[in-house]
Motif scaffolding. Structure first.
Motif, short mmCIF file in Angstrom:
data_model
loop_
_atom_site.label_atom_id
_atom_site.label_comp_id
_atom_site.label_asym_id
_atom_site.label_seq_id
_atom_site.Cartn_x
_atom_site.Cartn_y
_atom_site.Cartn_z
N GLY A 135 0.79 -1.23 0.00
CA GLY A 135 0.00 0.00 0.00
C GLY A 135 0.81 1.28 0.00
O GLY A 135 0.32 2.32 0.43
N SER A 136 2.04 1.24 -0.50
CA SER A 136 2.84 2.46 -0.56
C SER A 136 2.17 3.51 -1.43
O SER A 136 1.59 3.18 -2.48
CB SER A 136 4.23 2.16 -1.13
OG SER A 136 5.01 1.38 -0.25
N ILE A 137 2.27 4.76 -1.01
CA ILE A 137 1.69 5.85 -1.79
C ILE A 137 2.66 7.01 -1.92
O ILE A 137 3.58 7.17 -1.12
CB ILE A 137 0.37 6.37 -1.18
CG1 ILE A 137 0.60 6.88 0.26
CG2 ILE A 137 -0.72 5.31 -1.24
CD1 ILE A 137 -0.62 7.60 0.84
N ALA A 138 2.42 7.80 -2.96
CA ALA A 138 2.99 9.13 -3.07
C ALA A 138 1.85 10.13 -3.02
O ALA A 138 0.68 9.79 -3.26
CB ALA A 138 3.76 9.28 -4.38
N LEU A 139 2.16 11.36 -2.69
CA LEU A 139 1.18 12.43 -2.60
C LEU A 139 1.62 13.58 -3.49
O LEU A 139 2.74 14.08 -3.36
CB LEU A 139 1.03 12.91 -1.15
CG LEU A 139 0.52 11.84 -0.17
CD1 LEU A 139 0.83 12.24 1.26
CD2 LEU A 139 -0.98 11.64 -0.35
N LEU A 140 0.76 13.98 -4.41
CA LEU A 140 1.09 14.99 -5.41
C LEU A 140 0.33 16.28 -5.14
O LEU A 140 -0.90 16.29 -5.05
CB LEU A 140 0.73 14.46 -6.81
CG LEU A 140 0.83 15.45 -7.97
CD1 LEU A 140 2.27 15.90 -8.17
CD2 LEU A 140 0.27 14.83 -9.25
N TYR A 141 1.10 17.38 -5.05
CA TYR A 141 0.50 18.71 -4.98
C TYR A 141 0.83 19.45 -6.27
O TYR A 141 2.00 19.68 -6.58
CB TYR A 141 1.03 19.49 -3.78
CG TYR A 141 0.58 20.94 -3.77
CD1 TYR A 141 -0.78 21.26 -3.71
CD2 TYR A 141 1.49 21.98 -3.85
CE1 TYR A 141 -1.21 22.58 -3.71
CE2 TYR A 141 1.07 23.31 -3.85
CZ TYR A 141 -0.28 23.60 -3.78
OH TYR A 141 -0.70 24.90 -3.81
N ARG A 142 -0.20 19.78 -7.03
CA ARG A 142 -0.02 20.55 -8.26
C ARG A 142 -0.18 22.03 -7.92
O ARG A 142 -1.30 22.52 -7.78
CB ARG A 142 -1.04 20.12 -9.32
CG ARG A 142 -0.83 18.69 -9.82
CD ARG A 142 -1.79 18.39 -10.96
NE ARG A 142 -1.68 17.03 -11.46
CZ ARG A 142 -0.85 16.66 -12.45
NH1 ARG A 142 -0.07 17.56 -13.03
NH2 ARG A 142 -0.82 15.40 -12.87
N ASP A 143 0.94 22.70 -7.80
CA ASP A 143 0.93 24.11 -7.42
C ASP A 143 0.37 24.94 -8.57
O ASP A 143 0.94 24.96 -9.66
CB ASP A 143 2.37 24.55 -7.11
CG ASP A 143 2.46 25.97 -6.58
OD1 ASP A 143 1.42 26.66 -6.53
OD2 ASP A 143 3.58 26.40 -6.25
N PRO A 144 -0.76 25.64 -8.36
CA PRO A 144 -1.33 26.44 -9.46
C PRO A 144 -0.39 27.53 -9.94
O PRO A 144 -0.52 28.00 -11.08
CB PRO A 144 -2.60 27.05 -8.83
CG PRO A 144 -2.90 26.21 -7.63
CD PRO A 144 -1.58 25.72 -7.14
N ALA A 145 0.55 27.93 -9.09
CA ALA A 145 1.43 29.04 -9.43
C ALA A 145 2.86 28.59 -9.75
O ALA A 145 3.75 29.43 -9.90
CB ALA A 145 1.47 30.05 -8.28
N GLY A 146 3.08 27.26 -9.84
CA GLY A 146 4.46 26.81 -10.05
C GLY A 146 4.52 25.36 -10.47
O GLY A 146 3.62 24.84 -11.13
N THR A 147 5.58 24.69 -10.04
CA THR A 147 5.84 23.32 -10.45
C THR A 147 5.12 22.32 -9.53
O THR A 147 4.76 22.66 -8.40
CB THR A 147 7.34 23.03 -10.40
OG1 THR A 147 7.79 23.16 -9.05
CG2 THR A 147 8.12 24.01 -11.27
N PRO A 148 4.92 21.09 -9.99
CA PRO A 148 4.34 20.07 -9.10
C PRO A 148 5.32 19.69 -7.99
O PRO A 148 6.55 19.75 -8.16
CB PRO A 148 4.10 18.88 -10.04
CG PRO A 148 4.09 19.46 -11.42
CD PRO A 148 5.05 20.60 -11.37
N HIS A 149 4.75 19.27 -6.87
CA HIS A 149 5.53 18.82 -5.71
C HIS A 149 5.01 17.44 -5.32
O HIS A 149 3.81 17.24 -5.17
CB HIS A 149 5.40 19.81 -4.55
CG HIS A 149 5.98 21.15 -4.87
ND1 HIS A 149 7.24 21.54 -4.47
CD2 HIS A 149 5.47 22.18 -5.60
CE1 HIS A 149 7.48 22.75 -4.92
NE2 HIS A 149 6.43 23.17 -5.61
#
Length: 217
Positions: A135-149
């Protein structure tokens, strides 16, 4: 101060201010695990990724702002030693992928691929990366003002994917998921934050993916 992502166990946190989200990275002992406190700059709501160890230190980092949730990236013990104490002291909701829920010391709400975790007005996409654990996961934040994290737990590091105990089937699952769900979907400038050690970008690691696949780890 420019964010580098370089932290040491017992040392000062590294803080990155994005347009809508603040990322605070701290290393906790004894295995130099990274924990990440995310705070929505609009609402002040906070979410912790991996309550790995040193619960008093993590609770101090949370401060008076409260903690909405703790997301555990996978079930290995070094990533949840402080989980129960942090949850008790903050009232945060514990979250984990359904396939790793039985490996945690407390009952947790379960996540699945494609779910979202709110951090105030910001949103993290759950990406299931099977192989390091089921069940390993990654978490993605798509910054509206910049690059994905991207917060990758122990599934992706600078220099390779996570440990699969020399199991060819598990390695195949992990390298496939990392390549297709991360590298094929996200741009080179995507900054990723692993469960241990230094950060990197997908662009810095992309040329090495065929080598990782060929060597089998």
């Amino acid at each position: 101060m420019t964010y580098s992502g370089d932290v040491t166990s017992g040392g000062a946190p590294a803080v990155r201010e994005l347009d809508r989200l603040t990322i605070t990275k701290v290393s906790v002992g004894p295995m130099d695990n990274n924990a990440y406190l995310l705070r929505c700059r609009d609402t002040g709501e906070q979410v912790l990724i991996d309550a790995a160890n040193e619960a008093p230190r993590l609770v101090e980092l949370v401060g008076d702002g409260g903690l909405a949730a703790v997301v555990t990236t996978h079930r290995h013990m070094d990533h949840w030693v402080a989980l129960e104490e942090v949850v008790v002291k903050t009232g945060a909701r514990p979250l984990v992928h359904a396939d790793d829920a039985d490996g945690l010391p407390i009952d947790a709400e379960t996540l699945t691929d494609g779910d979202t975790v709110a951090v105030g007005g910001c949103s993290l996409e759950v990406i299931h990366l099977k192989g390091h654990t089921p069940g390993s996961i990654a978490l993605l934040y798509r910054d509206p003002a910049g690059t994905p994290h991207l917060f990758t737990g122990d599934s992706l590091f600078p220099g390779g994917v996570g440990n699969t105990d020399q199991d060819p089937e598990r390695f195949g699952q992990l390298i496939d998921d990392v390549e297709h769900k991360l590298f094929d979907r996200l741009p080179d400038e995507t900054w990723f934050y692993p469960g241990h050690g230094k950060d990197s970008t997908l662009g810095a690691e992309r040329p090495s993916v065929p080598q990782w696949r060929a060597r089998g780890w």
